[in-house]
Write a protein that holds these residues in place. Structure first.
Motif, PDB file in Angstrom:
ATOM      1  N   GLY A   1       0.751  -1.148   0.232  1.00 48.90           N
ATOM      2  CA  GLY A   1       0.168  -0.394   0.160  1.00 48.90           C
ATOM      3  C   GLY A   1       0.465   1.304  -0.009  1.00 48.90           C
ATOM      4  N   GLU A   2       1.892   1.439   0.176  1.00 49.88           N
ATOM      5  CA  GLU A   2       3.038   2.127   0.495  1.00 49.88           C
ATOM      6  C   GLU A   2       3.593   2.904  -0.676  1.00 49.88           C
ATOM      7  N   LEU A   3       3.216   4.532  -1.065  1.00 51.25           N
ATOM      8  CA  LEU A   3       3.690   4.237  -2.526  1.00 51.25           C
ATOM      9  C   LEU A   3       5.350   4.965  -2.529  1.00 51.25           C
ATOM     10  N   VAL A   4       5.649   4.692  -2.923  1.00 53.75           N
ATOM     11  CA  VAL A   4       7.247   4.499  -3.608  1.00 53.75           C
ATOM     12  C   VAL A   4       7.665   5.615  -4.650  1.00 53.75           C
ATOM     13  N   PHE A   5       8.443   6.602  -4.373  1.00 52.63           N
ATOM     14  CA  PHE A   5       8.904   7.615  -4.860  1.00 52.63           C
ATOM     15  C   PHE A   5       9.518   7.415  -5.936  1.00 52.63           C
ATOM     16  N   LEU A   6       9.197   7.109  -7.328  1.00 51.78           N
ATOM     17  CA  LEU A   6       9.957   7.288  -8.712  1.00 51.78           C
ATOM     18  C   LEU A   6      11.194   7.699  -9.335  1.00 51.78           C
ATOM     19  N   ILE A   7      10.354   9.352  -9.930  1.00 55.34           N
ATOM     20  CA  ILE A   7      10.613  10.187 -10.690  1.00 55.34           C
ATOM     21  C   ILE A   7      10.444  11.611 -11.004  1.00 55.34           C
ATOM     22  N   ARG A   8      11.038  11.770 -10.515  1.00 51.72           N
ATOM     23  CA  ARG A   8      10.839  13.831 -10.855  1.00 51.72           C
ATOM     24  C   ARG A   8      11.022  14.500 -11.962  1.00 51.72           C
ATOM     25  N   ARG A   9       9.743  14.772 -13.000  1.00 54.56           N
ATOM     26  CA  ARG A   9      10.392  15.515 -14.204  1.00 54.56           C
ATOM     27  C   ARG A   9       9.932  16.990 -13.992  1.00 54.56           C
ATOM     28  N   ASN A  10      10.423  17.952 -14.354  1.00 52.18           N
ATOM     29  CA  ASN A  10      10.535  19.902 -14.703  1.00 52.18           C
ATOM     30  C   ASN A  10       9.726  19.451 -15.825  1.00 52.18           C
ATOM     31  N   SER A  11       8.381  20.554 -16.170  1.00 51.39           N
ATOM     32  CA  SER A  11       8.409  20.380 -17.257  1.00 51.39           C
ATOM     33  C   SER A  11       9.004  21.368 -18.197  1.00 51.39           C
ATOM     34  N   PHE A  12      10.440  21.829 -17.951  1.00 52.12           N
ATOM     35  CA  PHE A  12      11.183  22.286 -18.463  1.00 52.12           C
ATOM     36  C   PHE A  12      12.066  21.815 -18.779  1.00 52.12           C
TER      37      PHE A  12
ATOM     38  N   ARG B   1      17.095  -0.062 -15.480  1.00 50.65           N
ATOM     39  CA  ARG B   1      15.399  -1.310 -15.754  1.00 50.65           C
ATOM     40  C   ARG B   1      14.574  -0.404 -16.626  1.00 50.65           C
ATOM     41  N   TYR B   2      14.467   1.268 -15.035  1.00 46.39           N
ATOM     42  CA  TYR B   2      13.353   1.527 -15.766  1.00 46.39           C
ATOM     43  C   TYR B   2      13.815   3.103 -16.957  1.00 46.39           C
ATOM     44  N   SER B   3      13.400   3.842 -17.256  1.00 47.92           N
ATOM     45  CA  SER B   3      13.505   4.521 -18.181  1.00 47.92           C
ATOM     46  C   SER B   3      12.163   5.711 -18.472  1.00 47.92           C
ATOM     47  N   TRP B   4      12.482   6.731 -18.177  1.00 45.78           N
ATOM     48  CA  TRP B   4      11.224   7.399 -18.927  1.00 45.78           C
ATOM     49  C   TRP B   4      10.977   8.411 -20.526  1.00 45.78           C
ATOM     50  N   ASN B   5       9.573   8.582 -20.899  1.00 51.36           N
ATOM     51  CA  ASN B   5       9.784   9.523 -21.905  1.00 51.36           C
ATOM     52  C   ASN B   5       9.161  10.417 -21.853  1.00 51.36           C
ATOM     53  N   PHE B   6       9.819  11.804 -22.192  1.00 49.28           N
ATOM     54  CA  PHE B   6       8.839  12.814 -21.777  1.00 49.28           C
ATOM     55  C   PHE B   6       9.356  13.851 -22.541  1.00 49.28           C
ATOM     56  N   GLN B   7       7.613  13.772 -23.253  1.00 48.45           N
ATOM     57  CA  GLN B   7       7.396  14.903 -24.733  1.00 48.45           C
ATOM     58  C   GLN B   7       6.183  16.039 -24.743  1.00 48.45           C
ATOM     59  N   LYS B   8       6.179  16.946 -23.818  1.00 49.01           N
ATOM     60  CA  LYS B   8       5.532  18.150 -24.427  1.00 49.01           C
ATOM     61  C   LYS B   8       4.866  18.216 -25.288  1.00 49.01           C
ATOM     62  N   SER B   9       5.205  17.951 -26.300  1.00 50.72           N
ATOM     63  CA  SER B   9       4.555  17.796 -27.497  1.00 50.72           C
ATOM     64  C   SER B   9       3.135  17.153 -27.443  1.00 50.72           C
ATOM     65  N   THR B  10       3.323  15.934 -26.887  1.00 51.75           N
ATOM     66  CA  THR B  10       2.191  15.268 -26.769  1.00 51.75           C
ATOM     67  C   THR B  10       1.857  15.587 -25.660  1.00 51.75           C
TER      68      THR B  10
ATOM     69  N   GLN C   1      14.450  15.965 -21.065  1.00 46.40           N
ATOM     70  CA  GLN C   1      15.315  15.314 -21.212  1.00 46.40           C
ATOM     71  C   GLN C   1      14.526  13.949 -20.569  1.00 46.40           C
ATOM     72  N   ASN C   2      15.177  13.009 -21.341  1.00 46.55           N
ATOM     73  CA  ASN C   2      14.744  11.397 -20.802  1.00 46.55           C
ATOM     74  C   ASN C   2      15.535  10.807 -20.049  1.00 46.55           C
ATOM     75  N   GLU C   3      15.633  10.227 -19.228  1.00 47.74           N
ATOM     76  CA  GLU C   3      15.673   9.310 -17.965  1.00 47.74           C
ATOM     77  C   GLU C   3      15.911   7.977 -17.865  1.00 47.74           C
ATOM     78  N   ILE C   4      17.032   7.689 -17.011  1.00 50.13           N
ATOM     79  CA  ILE C   4      17.025   6.305 -17.741  1.00 50.13           C
ATOM     80  C   ILE C   4      18.385   6.371 -16.369  1.00 50.13           C
ATOM     81  N   SER C   5      17.495   5.019 -15.803  1.00 50.17           N
ATOM     82  CA  SER C   5      17.632   4.651 -14.129  1.00 50.17           C
ATOM     83  C   SER C   5      17.635   3.245 -14.086  1.00 50.17           C
TER      84      SER C   5
END
Lengths: 116, 119
Positions: free
Chosen positions: B43-54, B63-72, B57-61
């Motif tokens: 039940g505990e929420l575990v923080f994984l990542i924060r990304r700022n709107s400005f 086995r985890y990766s995040w793809n941030f696209q403001k256009s979509t 840049q994509n991030e890899i940690s």
């Protein structure tokens, strides 16, 4: 370094009763937020406390109130409990206005409230 | 008003498969923050990542990766070579800047995606 702690873990109350839930923030954190998570849903923001004052509030009735103490710990009070108040109540703390991590919220294990 | 949509309610994969969790958000603010949290059965929420709107840049940690696209307005999360321990509910969340204060604002969560990884 202790994380966010909450008490009690579980609670069973009867409709119409009042309940108080407690939260101690992570060491070094001064901002506390409360969320309600119904089964199968995402958490919903209730309110946030900073410097012992309510700084933000979500769409919850006045039956939901809170308090923050000088040591940054916090309480959530719910009056006149309804069956629909049954949920997991999550507390989150954040490190205030300084540092690169000030926007991040870290959650406790939650208190599961059952209203019968 | 802020809104986060996680269209995938539940995903089942076999261990070692790659999996992508989708997140689409709506906000009128120009400065905002995006998050991913993991909620295991405890039940505990575990923080994984924060990304700022400005910062797009994509991030890899690991086995985890995040793809941030403001256009979509999307902030997708990929787990490479999934493992049974990745089984959990994953939440995407959004917060807006709280005035001039450099501090955490309320989080608006999506409805979550339940990931089941089997052997």
């Amino acid at each position: 370094d202790a994380g966010v702690t909450q008490s009690p873990t579980h609670l069973i109350k009867t409709r119409g009763q009042q309940v108080t839930l407690r939260c101690s923030p992570k060491s070094g954190h001064d901002t506390v937020s409360w969320y309600q998570q119904a089964l199968g849903q995402g958490p919903q923001f209730i309110f946030q406390y900073y410097e012992e004052e309510e700084r933000q509030r979500g769409n919850f009735p006045d039956r939901f109130s809170g308090h923050q103490f000088p040591n940054y710990s916090s309480e959530l009070n719910v009056n006149a409990l309804l069956l629909g108040d049954s949920a997991l109540y999550l507390c989150a703390s954040s490190p205030g206005t300084s540092g690169t991590h000030s926007y991040e919220q870290y959650f406790g294990p939650g208190t599961r409230l059952t209203v019968t | 008003a802020q809104k986060v949509t996680q269209a995938q309610t539940e995903i089942s994969v076999v261990e070692k498969e790659d999996v992508t969790l989708d997140c689409v958000y709506e906000t009128r603010d120009t400065t905002y923050y995006l998050f991913w949290y993991k909620q295991p059965p405890s039940g505990e929420l575990v923080f994984l990542i924060r990304r700022n709107s400005f910062d797009e840049q994509n991030e890899i940690s690991g086995r985890y990766s995040w793809n941030f696209q403001k256009s979509t307005s999307s902030f997708n999360f990929t787990i490479t070579a999934s493992q049974v321990v990745d089984s959990a509910v994953y939440f995407c969340a959004l917060s807006e800047a709280l005035g001039s204060a450099s501090t955490a604002s309320k989080l608006t969560f999506g409805t979550g995606t339940r990931l089941q990884v089997t052997l």
